[in-house]
Design an enzyme around this catalytic site. Structure first.
Site, short mmCIF file in Angstrom:
data_model
loop_
_atom_site.label_atom_id
_atom_site.label_comp_id
_atom_site.label_asym_id
_atom_site.label_seq_id
_atom_site.Cartn_x
_atom_site.Cartn_y
_atom_site.Cartn_z
N ASN A 146 4.73 8.82 -23.87
CA ASN A 146 3.96 7.94 -24.75
C ASN A 146 4.92 7.13 -25.60
OD1 ASN A 146 0.96 8.80 -24.42
ND2 ASN A 146 2.08 10.74 -24.58
N GLU A 147 5.19 5.90 -25.16
CA GLU A 147 6.16 5.04 -25.83
C GLU A 147 5.60 4.49 -27.13
OE1 GLU A 147 8.99 5.37 -24.73
OE2 GLU A 147 9.41 4.49 -22.77
N PRO A 148 6.47 3.94 -28.02
CA PRO A 148 5.99 3.35 -29.26
C PRO A 148 4.85 2.37 -29.02
CG PRO A 148 8.36 3.47 -29.28
CD PRO A 148 7.94 3.91 -27.91
N SER A 159 1.76 3.58 -28.46
CA SER A 159 0.71 4.36 -27.81
C SER A 159 -0.34 4.79 -28.83
CB SER A 159 1.30 5.60 -27.11
OG SER A 159 2.18 5.23 -26.07
N THR A 207 14.30 4.14 -22.87
CA THR A 207 13.95 5.40 -22.23
C THR A 207 14.58 5.49 -20.85
OG1 THR A 207 11.85 5.53 -23.42
CG2 THR A 207 12.03 6.82 -21.40
#
Length: 401
Positions: free
Chosen positions: A164-166, A168, A183
């Site tokens: 869950n990347e920034p 999300s 990532t």
């Protein structure tokens, strides 16, 4: 009569998630393994299934190794355990070395007595037209198992949990997500080069993670310190997904000392309550203040100390002028013409011990020029003063992959 305020731990005013700090990742992993083992055994004693949410990557490897040891040497059984993994690259063959399916079997499942039908890992092989159905089925399987009893997490340098990347949403569900370049770069060590790192991944969403009854997040090393501080002490924001764990009722961060270095209790302990003002602590506080204020140490004023939360130091040690001089002399004593130590000299304040002499010196230089440009004078003095100096050619290894 003691005031109730005296019992307040001021660390709690900064840390919005409980934190346990260990000297190193081995001891932190042992703590986490004991928590998992205790839960598994409690469930076994009641003849119940234990549902674990599992993470991958370098962070939990020691945890899995300890659980395997417990199984082989202490008889810890996983026959009552059901597992759900957080994520998987997409697309990727499940048997590829870099796949998280392969990782989990290699590091954990192949060494314990878990029933293989109780293992659940997102499928990175499905065509896109089938993937949404897979997501719905995955979350349904978690619900049918009774929900996750304990979720293990790592944390990315950008604050991601799972993949869950920034950005999300806190309401996000299991889905396909585009990986940030940071990532992909962090995970490139698993591949021949970054171009081979998949750009997409399947991940359990934030909402699914927050449904777990208990969460243990592991973080090791200085690279994780800035984002750990943001997640634990910062505001809740979807730009730092791990900060959303502040909303969970039973979450704990398990850290080594390096990962905890930027928490207020370590970075600015004078803000969390009474401390002992040793020379080392005074130097740390004053240098930190000077850097933040962008002022020379000798230019700091009483007002600077008060506004920076160091009024107690003024009261205890005298005015700013005296403290500034004390710190200046401590900094001065760290400058030396004998970087490898001065032989046959008793200099307690010297930054390097006198003996043994000469020493074997290893200089890490990420680029062939750095050892000369950045520390040429020190390099020359070490050589001239008889030390055995070596510089590994890290650039070659970097370029060769």
């Amino acid at each position: 009569m003691q005031s109730p305020a005296a019992d307040i731990n001021l660390i709690d005013a900064f840390e919005r998630i409980p934190v346990k700090i260990f000297p190193d990742l081995k001891q932190g992993s042992l703590f986490a393994a004991n928590e998992i083992a205790k839960l598994v055994r409690e469930k076994q004693s009641r003849n119940e299934k234990c549902v674990l949410g599992l993470a991958t990557g370098s962070t939990p490897k020691t945890l899995y190794a300890e659980l395997v040891r417990m199984h082989k040497q202490e008889g810890l059984s996983f026959k009552n355990v059901i597992t759900f993994n957080l994520d998987e690259y997409y697309p990727i063959d499940k048997d590829a070395w870099q796949s998280y399916n392969s990782y989990m079997h290699r590091n954990f499942f192949d060494h314990i007595d878990i029933d293989k039908k109780n293992i659940h890992i997102p499928n990175g092989e499905l065509p896109k037209e089938e993937i949404k159905k897979h997501f719905a089925e995955y979350e349904k399987q978690i619900e049918e198992a009774g929900g996750i009893d304990l979720q293990v997490l790592g944390i990315g340098n950008n604050g991601h949990i799972g993949f869950n990347e920034p950005g999300s949403s806190i309401y996000s569900k299991t889905r396909l997500i585009s990986l940030e370049n940071s990532t992909r770069l962090a995970n490139a060590y698993e591949f021949a080069n970054i171009s081979q790192v998949p750009r997409l991944a399947v991940t359990m969403g934030i909402s699914a993670i927050l449904k777990a009854k208990k969460i243990i997040l592991l973080a090791w090393g200085p690279a994780k310190a800035p984002v750990v501080q943001k997640a634990v002490e910062g505001h809740v924001t979807e730009q730092v997904p791990a900060s959303l764990l502040q909303q969970h009722s039973d979450c704990i961060f398990v850290l080594d000392e390096s990962a905890a270095a930027e928490l207020t209790r370590n970075e600015s302990p004078w803000l969390t309550g009474e401390i002992e003002w040793s020379s080392k602590m005074i130097k740390k506080a004053v240098v930190n203040m000077a850097l933040k204020l962008k002022k020379p140490v000798l230019s700091l004023t009483n007002n600077d100390y008060n506004e920076f939360g160091l009024g107690d130091l003024i009261v205890e040690e005298g005015d700013a002028y005296e403290i500034n001089l004390q710190v200046f002399y401590l900094l001065r004593d760290s400058i030396t013409g004998w970087p490898g130590g001065k032989p046959e000299a008793n200099l307690p304040s010297h930054p390097e011990r006198s003996n043994p002499y000469p020493k074997r010196v290893l200089i890490f230089s990420p680029h062939p020029d750095d050892d000369i440009i950045s520390m040429g004078g020190t390099f020359q003095r070490l050589h001239d003063q008889g030390h055995d100096v070596h510089v590994p050619n890290l650039w070659q290894y970097c370029c060769d992959g």
